[in-house]
Motif scaffolding. Structure first.
Motif, PDB file in Angstrom:
ATOM      1  N   SER A   1       0.502  10.111   3.993  1.00  0.00           N
ATOM      2  CA  SER A   1       0.208  10.269   5.650  1.00  0.00           C
ATOM      3  C   SER A   1       0.217   8.682   5.953  1.00  0.00           C
ATOM      4  N   MET A   2       0.411   8.597   7.476  1.00  0.00           N
ATOM      5  CA  MET A   2       0.322   7.327   8.005  1.00  0.00           C
ATOM      6  C   MET A   2      -1.161   6.861   7.919  1.00  0.00           C
ATOM      7  N   ASN A   3      -2.221   7.808   8.114  1.00  0.00           N
ATOM      8  CA  ASN A   3      -3.561   7.390   8.010  1.00  0.00           C
ATOM      9  C   ASN A   3      -3.809   6.780   6.603  1.00  0.00           C
ATOM     10  N   ALA A   4      -3.503   7.460   5.460  1.00  0.00           N
ATOM     11  CA  ALA A   4      -3.479   7.068   4.168  1.00  0.00           C
ATOM     12  C   ALA A   4      -3.018   5.531   3.989  1.00  0.00           C
TER      13      ALA A   4
ATOM     14  N   ALA B   1       0.820  -1.044   0.125  1.00  0.00           N
ATOM     15  CA  ALA B   1       0.073  -0.047   0.166  1.00  0.00           C
ATOM     16  C   ALA B   1       0.880   1.306   0.265  1.00  0.00           C
ATOM     17  N   ALA B   2       1.835   1.283   0.879  1.00  0.00           N
ATOM     18  CA  ALA B   2       2.630   2.562   0.882  1.00  0.00           C
ATOM     19  C   ALA B   2       3.415   2.589  -0.293  1.00  0.00           C
TER      20      ALA B   2
ATOM     21  N   ALA C   1      -5.328   2.360   3.008  1.00  0.00           N
ATOM     22  CA  ALA C   1      -5.050   1.543   2.221  1.00  0.00           C
ATOM     23  C   ALA C   1      -4.571  -0.200   2.531  1.00  0.00           C
ATOM     24  N   ALA C   2      -4.000  -0.143   3.463  1.00  0.00           N
ATOM     25  CA  ALA C   2      -3.445  -1.657   4.035  1.00  0.00           C
ATOM     26  C   ALA C   2      -4.440  -2.219   4.670  1.00  0.00           C
ATOM     27  N   GLY C   3      -5.616  -1.777   5.020  1.00  0.00           N
ATOM     28  CA  GLY C   3      -6.925  -2.176   5.647  1.00  0.00           C
ATOM     29  C   GLY C   3      -6.322  -2.650   7.187  1.00  0.00           C
ATOM     30  N   THR C   4      -5.566  -1.735   7.600  1.00  0.00           N
ATOM     31  CA  THR C   4      -5.399  -1.925   9.183  1.00  0.00           C
ATOM     32  C   THR C   4      -5.586  -0.783   9.861  1.00  0.00           C
ATOM     33  N   THR C   5      -5.173  -0.524  11.229  1.00  0.00           N
ATOM     34  CA  THR C   5      -5.682   0.767  12.005  1.00  0.00           C
ATOM     35  C   THR C   5      -4.368   1.355  11.868  1.00  0.00           C
TER      36      THR C   5
ATOM     37  N   GLU D   1       2.546   7.628  -6.098  1.00  0.00           N
ATOM     38  CA  GLU D   1       1.490   8.458  -6.547  1.00  0.00           C
ATOM     39  C   GLU D   1       1.592   9.926  -5.868  1.00  0.00           C
ATOM     40  N   HIS D   2       1.902   9.818  -4.806  1.00  0.00           N
ATOM     41  CA  HIS D   2       1.763  11.098  -3.941  1.00  0.00           C
ATOM     42  C   HIS D   2       3.345  11.575  -3.411  1.00  0.00           C
TER      43      HIS D   2
END
Length: 224
Positions: free
Chosen positions: A47-50, A33-34, A54-58, A40-41
């Motif tokens: 961001s860590m939130n993104a 995901a990262a 994207a990784a499907g975790t918290t 892309e960005h």
């Protein structure tokens, strides 16, 4: 309707520490995901939130594995450049009995990897943050270089043993060959300068021809 989790995300457990397999799957999902988000960005725009989403975790689970975005960045770039299936699968080794054909095939494989838009972008990110993460910049700039250097060196030893060529220091010769055949195109690409396919083919052919001339047993030597 319950949303589906990404394919690479790790299955949750009811309390307790994740198993080794779950931790491994989570690390893989985060890197996948990262990598896409960084490409892309960019680093600053991710961001860590993104990454967590994207990784499907918290976010807490992500921070438990990677305390800071810098740690994700280090892990992702180191992981990406060592993959044999990214950005394109590595081809099988060429026929080492055909010296000319093998050199052409090795150069083309290196160029296919180095000039892939995703690899170009990754190298640009590494260059942009070279002063902050110098070890990552060095590793990214040499993507696919060191394994290929060994392949070229083994190829040269094989043909030197038959007397077909003179290759007193195969490791150094291999490094020079790869630098000549792929170094310049890769460097130009990092600045957005791309040769046409025909132009690049001519450059590759010339690099191979010049290199082979230098290996001829009767080639002039500067040695005393």
């Amino acid at each position: 309707m319950t949303p589906q989790k990404p394919a690479g995300s790790a299955a949750p457990r009811r309390g307790g520490r994740p198993t080794r397999e779950q931790a491994s799957r989570l690390d893989e999902a985060v890197r996948e995901a990262a990598l896409e988000l960084f490409l892309e960005h960019g680093y600053e725009g991710t961001s860590m939130n993104a990454i967590a989403a994207a990784a499907g975790t918290t976010k807490p689970s992500l921070y438990a594995r990677f305390p800071a975005k810098e740690d994700v960045f280090r892990s992702v770039l180191g992981w990406a450049v060592q993959r044999a299936d990214w950005p394109v699968p590595e081809p099988e080794d060429p026929d080492l009995d055909d010296l000319h054909g093998a050199l052409v095939a090795i150069a083309q494989a290196a160029l296919t990897r180095a000039l892939d838009p995703r690899m170009i972008k990754l190298e640009q990110i590494a260059i942009a943050h070279a002063s902050r993460y110098p070890e990552l910049a060095r590793r990214t700039y040499g993507t696919g270089f060191w394994p290929r250097r060994k392949l070229v060196a083994d190829l040269l030893r094989r043909h030197a043993a038959t007397g077909a060529i003179q290759a007193d220091d195969p490791e150094i010769l291999a490094e020079h060959f790869l630098g000549m055949a792929t170094g310049a195109p890769s460097r130009l690409a990092s600045f957005g300068i791309l040769r046409t396919a025909d132009d690049q083919e001519r450059h590759t052919a010339m690099a191979v021809e010049i290199f082979l001339r230098s290996l001829r047993p009767d080639a002039p030597s500067d040695a005393p």
